[in-house]
Design a protein around this motif. Structure first.
Motif, PDB file in Angstrom:
ATOM      1  N   ASP A   1      27.137   1.354   4.602  1.00 50.56           N
ATOM      2  CA  ASP A   1      27.269   0.173   3.750  1.00 50.56           C
ATOM      3  C   ASP A   1      25.989  -0.640   3.762  1.00 50.56           C
ATOM      4  N   GLY A   2      25.687  -1.277   2.654  1.00 52.16           N
ATOM      5  CA  GLY A   2      24.604  -2.250   2.580  1.00 52.16           C
ATOM      6  C   GLY A   2      23.210  -1.652   2.448  1.00 52.16           C
ATOM      7  N   TRP A   3      22.314  -2.509   2.027  1.00 54.66           N
ATOM      8  CA  TRP A   3      20.909  -2.166   1.830  1.00 54.66           C
ATOM      9  C   TRP A   3      20.073  -2.922   2.848  1.00 54.66           C
ATOM     10  N   GLU A   4      19.067  -2.279   3.380  1.00 54.35           N
ATOM     11  CA  GLU A   4      18.042  -2.951   4.177  1.00 54.35           C
ATOM     12  C   GLU A   4      16.994  -3.415   3.186  1.00 54.35           C
ATOM     13  N   GLN A   5      16.388  -4.568   3.417  1.00 54.19           N
ATOM     14  CA  GLN A   5      15.347  -5.010   2.487  1.00 54.19           C
ATOM     15  C   GLN A   5      14.280  -5.833   3.190  1.00 54.19           C
ATOM     16  N   VAL A   6      13.065  -5.731   2.629  1.00 47.87           N
ATOM     17  CA  VAL A   6      11.907  -6.500   3.077  1.00 47.87           C
ATOM     18  C   VAL A   6      11.146  -6.938   1.836  1.00 47.87           C
ATOM     19  N   ASP A   7      10.380  -8.025   1.979  1.00 46.56           N
ATOM     20  CA  ASP A   7       9.592  -8.480   0.834  1.00 46.56           C
ATOM     21  C   ASP A   7       8.253  -9.021   1.301  1.00 46.56           C
ATOM     22  N   SER A   8       7.497  -9.542   0.364  1.00 47.23           N
ATOM     23  CA  SER A   8       6.135 -10.019   0.641  1.00 47.23           C
ATOM     24  C   SER A   8       6.100 -11.447   1.153  1.00 47.23           C
ATOM     25  N   GLU A   9       7.236 -12.104   1.196  1.00 45.82           N
ATOM     26  CA  GLU A   9       7.290 -13.503   1.617  1.00 45.82           C
ATOM     27  C   GLU A   9       6.756 -13.666   3.040  1.00 45.82           C
TER      28      GLU A   9
ATOM     29  N   ASN B   1       0.818  -1.210   0.000  1.00 49.88           N
ATOM     30  CA  ASN B   1       0.000   0.000   0.000  1.00 49.88           C
ATOM     31  C   ASN B   1       0.850   1.257   0.000  1.00 49.88           C
ATOM     32  N   CYS B   2       1.868   1.309   0.852  1.00 50.78           N
ATOM     33  CA  CYS B   2       2.698   2.512   0.903  1.00 50.78           C
ATOM     34  C   CYS B   2       4.039   2.214   1.547  1.00 50.78           C
ATOM     35  N   VAL B   3       5.001   3.098   1.255  1.00 51.62           N
ATOM     36  CA  VAL B   3       6.348   3.006   1.800  1.00 51.62           C
ATOM     37  C   VAL B   3       6.735   4.401   2.267  1.00 51.62           C
ATOM     38  N   SER B   4       7.262   4.485   3.475  1.00 52.48           N
ATOM     39  CA  SER B   4       7.711   5.769   4.012  1.00 52.48           C
ATOM     40  C   SER B   4       9.078   5.608   4.648  1.00 52.48           C
ATOM     41  N   VAL B   5       9.740   6.753   4.873  1.00 48.68           N
ATOM     42  CA  VAL B   5      11.025   6.776   5.556  1.00 48.68           C
ATOM     43  C   VAL B   5      10.930   7.840   6.641  1.00 48.68           C
ATOM     44  N   THR B   6      11.349   7.471   7.860  1.00 47.78           N
ATOM     45  CA  THR B   6      11.318   8.386   8.998  1.00 47.78           C
ATOM     46  C   THR B   6      12.741   8.569   9.511  1.00 47.78           C
TER      47      THR B   6
ATOM     48  N   LEU C   1      10.758   2.780   6.889  1.00 45.36           N
ATOM     49  CA  LEU C   1      12.160   2.619   7.250  1.00 45.36           C
ATOM     50  C   LEU C   1      12.468   3.677   8.298  1.00 45.36           C
ATOM     51  N   GLU C   2      12.802   3.244   9.490  1.00 42.29           N
ATOM     52  CA  GLU C   2      13.147   4.165  10.572  1.00 42.29           C
ATOM     53  C   GLU C   2      14.666   4.257  10.667  1.00 42.29           C
ATOM     54  N   VAL C   3      15.170   5.476  10.455  1.00 46.45           N
ATOM     55  CA  VAL C   3      16.607   5.723  10.467  1.00 46.45           C
ATOM     56  C   VAL C   3      16.964   6.402  11.786  1.00 46.45           C
ATOM     57  N   ASP C   4      17.981   5.869  12.472  1.00 46.53           N
ATOM     58  CA  ASP C   4      18.465   6.564  13.661  1.00 46.53           C
ATOM     59  C   ASP C   4      19.968   6.776  13.512  1.00 46.53           C
ATOM     60  N   GLU C   5      20.637   7.142  14.606  1.00 44.58           N
ATOM     61  CA  GLU C   5      22.064   7.494  14.543  1.00 44.58           C
ATOM     62  C   GLU C   5      22.937   6.349  14.014  1.00 44.58           C
ATOM     63  N   GLU C   6      22.597   5.117  14.383  1.00 47.32           N
ATOM     64  CA  GLU C   6      23.462   3.984  14.067  1.00 47.32           C
ATOM     65  C   GLU C   6      22.875   2.970  13.098  1.00 47.32           C
ATOM     66  N   SER C   7      21.563   2.931  12.942  1.00 42.71           N
ATOM     67  CA  SER C   7      20.958   1.852  12.158  1.00 42.71           C
ATOM     68  C   SER C   7      19.755   2.334  11.360  1.00 42.71           C
ATOM     69  N   ALA C   8      19.230   1.422  10.577  1.00 41.89           N
ATOM     70  CA  ALA C   8      17.992   1.646   9.824  1.00 41.89           C
ATOM     71  C   ALA C   8      17.215   0.336   9.868  1.00 41.89           C
ATOM     72  N   VAL C   9      15.944   0.412  10.254  1.00 44.15           N
ATOM     73  CA  VAL C   9      15.121  -0.783  10.424  1.00 44.15           C
ATOM     74  C   VAL C   9      13.772  -0.565   9.753  1.00 44.15           C
TER      75      VAL C   9
END
Length: 155
Positions: free
Chosen positions: A100-108, A34-39, A120-128
């Motif tokens: 470095d690297g890409w975070e990824q999710v899928d429909s599986e 439905n939608c994708v956002s980045v915070t 995608l929640e971005v903070d000082e050290e990570s992205a989840v």
């Protein structure tokens, strides 16, 4: 005396039930992205690259500039939804510039027919990636284009 089976066969409901017994249920075979956002929850501004693939086709590629977290709240931006609001397999990838690297999710493994919002929640050290999965899209993506209606079933 008539047998129990003979009596059940004479009932209209029993006929309908027996006609469908053993038939697999039909319905969507995948969820709906439905939608994708980045915070950005970090104090510094961030640049995030986002790629969306639907049914093995590239349907969105965006670079988002997000202000740093400040007193007015957490900056969030939405990826413009250019894909149909229909069930299909999908893959979402994101990379914070300078990391470095890409975070990824899928429909599986997600519920077929459910509407999915990934943030995608971005903070000082990570992205989840965080997932919101609901059976109806109502108010799932405030401020973003939203899928409407129920996914059509396939026979």
């Amino acid at each position: 005396m008539p047998s129990r089976r003979k009596i059940l066969r004479t009932l209209p409901g029993a006929v309908a039930l027996s006609a469908t017994a053993g038939c697999p249920a039909t319905g969507p075979s995948h969820p709906v992205l439905n939608c994708v956002s980045v915070t950005n929850d970090a104090a510094q501004a961030r640049t995030v690259h986002v790629i969306v693939e639907r049914a093995d086709e590239l349907v969105a590629w965006d670079v988002l500039e997000l202000a740093g977290h400040d007193e007015s709240g957490v900056p969030r931006k939405w990826i413009e939804r250019t894909w149909p609001a229909e069930p299909a397999p999908f893959l979402v990838r994101a990379r914070v510039e300078g990391r470095d690297g890409w975070e990824q999710v899928d429909s599986e493994g997600l519920a077929n027919g459910n509407y999915i919002h990934y943030d995608l929640e971005v903070d000082e050290e990570s992205a989840v990636f965080w997932k919101n999965s609901v059976p109806e899209p109502d108010e799932q993506c405030p401020g973003a284009p939203v899928a409407t209606g129920t996914p059509e079933t396939t026979d």
